[in-house]
Design an enzyme around this catalytic site. Structure first.
Site, short mmCIF file in Angstrom:
data_model
loop_
_atom_site.label_atom_id
_atom_site.label_comp_id
_atom_site.label_asym_id
_atom_site.label_seq_id
_atom_site.Cartn_x
_atom_site.Cartn_y
_atom_site.Cartn_z
N VAL A 99 0.86 -1.18 0.00
CA VAL A 99 0.00 0.00 0.00
C VAL A 99 0.90 1.23 0.00
O VAL A 99 1.89 1.29 0.73
CB VAL A 99 -0.93 0.03 1.23
CG1 VAL A 99 -1.86 1.24 1.17
CG2 VAL A 99 -1.73 -1.26 1.35
N CYS A 100 0.55 2.21 -0.83
CA CYS A 100 1.25 3.49 -0.85
C CYS A 100 2.74 3.27 -1.11
O CYS A 100 3.11 2.51 -1.99
CB CYS A 100 0.98 4.24 0.46
SG CYS A 100 1.29 6.01 0.42
N THR A 101 3.61 3.90 -0.35
CA THR A 101 5.04 3.76 -0.60
C THR A 101 5.61 2.44 -0.08
O THR A 101 6.82 2.22 -0.17
CB THR A 101 5.82 4.94 0.01
OG1 THR A 101 5.47 5.06 1.40
CG2 THR A 101 5.52 6.22 -0.72
N GLY A 102 4.75 1.56 0.40
CA GLY A 102 5.20 0.20 0.67
C GLY A 102 5.74 -0.45 -0.58
O GLY A 102 6.61 -1.33 -0.53
N ALA A 149 -2.29 2.17 -4.65
CA ALA A 149 -1.84 3.56 -4.65
C ALA A 149 -1.84 4.11 -3.22
O ALA A 149 -1.61 3.36 -2.27
CB ALA A 149 -2.73 4.38 -5.59
#
Length: 210
Positions: A99-102, A149
């Site tokens: 998720v996200c910048t993971g 995202a």
């Protein structure tokens, strides 16, 4: 079915908690918050802590991995114990997700090489540098790798994953149970939709680190 969510200091809470609320409702699910060292891990502003009950080394072969994002991902992109765990776990997972910048951690571990992937809209260029093909789509699936995202999209990703694991009926029941029926007051949830001045304000504020 063991689902491991690796957590760390300066994470974004909803990146982890959103998918948790979905995936913890799957039949037979065991959700484990884990870290290189067990204990509380605080969010970016330090106001909230999530607790890692297990060390990553204690959960080497989960069926599902969900990597959240946050400011803390930057340091972990060079943290070999974390990256080694991701690489090893990925070899045997049914699903490896972020998720996200993971997704930057998946990229740093070499898992996204040559794959289409997404993450926070301000960090997409970094994905390209890590060998991925970045896209602004909300959820992207490439084989057993699913990237989401920014922040709230983790719920969408987790519902798609729930469908893969347990079927559409179960996934829809979970969606109804958590009453996930978003109706935001503004249509500004992506850089394509938000007013240009808001987009530029966030660029200037360094939200790409989120």
């Amino acid at each position: 079915m063991q689902i491991v969510i690796p957590i760390f200091d300066r994470l974004t809470a909803l990146d982890a908690v959103g998918p948790y609320e979905v995936l913890s409702r799957l039949p037979g699910a065991e959700v484990v918050f884990a870290a290189t060292e067990p204990g509380p891990k605080r969010t970016e502003n330090g106001a909230l802590a999530l607790h890692a009950d297990r060390a990553l080394t204690e959960v080497p072969r989960p069926q599902i991995v969900v990597v959240p994002g946050g400011f803390g991902t930057r340091a972990l992109m060079h943290d070999e114990p974390t990256l080694d765990w991701l690489r090893t776990a990925h070899e045997t997972t049914d699903w490896t997700t972020s998720v996200c910048t993971g997704s930057l951690l998946l990229g740093a571990a070499g898992i996204l090489q040559g794959l289409r992937a997404t993450g926070h809209w301000l960090a997409l260029d970094m994905l390209r540098e890590l060998g991925a093909e970045p896209t602004g789509e909300r959820v992207v699936q490439e084989g057993k790798v699913i990237t989401a995202a920014g922040v709230s999209s983790g719920i969408d990703m987790a519902l798609r994953l729930a469908e893969h694991v347990a079927g559409a009926d179960v996934a829809q029941a979970i969606q109804l149970a958590i009453e996930y029926d978003p109706q935001p007051p503004f249509d500004a949830g992506s850089p394509e939709k938000a007013p240009p001045e808001i987009v530029e304000r966030l660029r200037g504020a360094g939200v790409a680190k989120a």
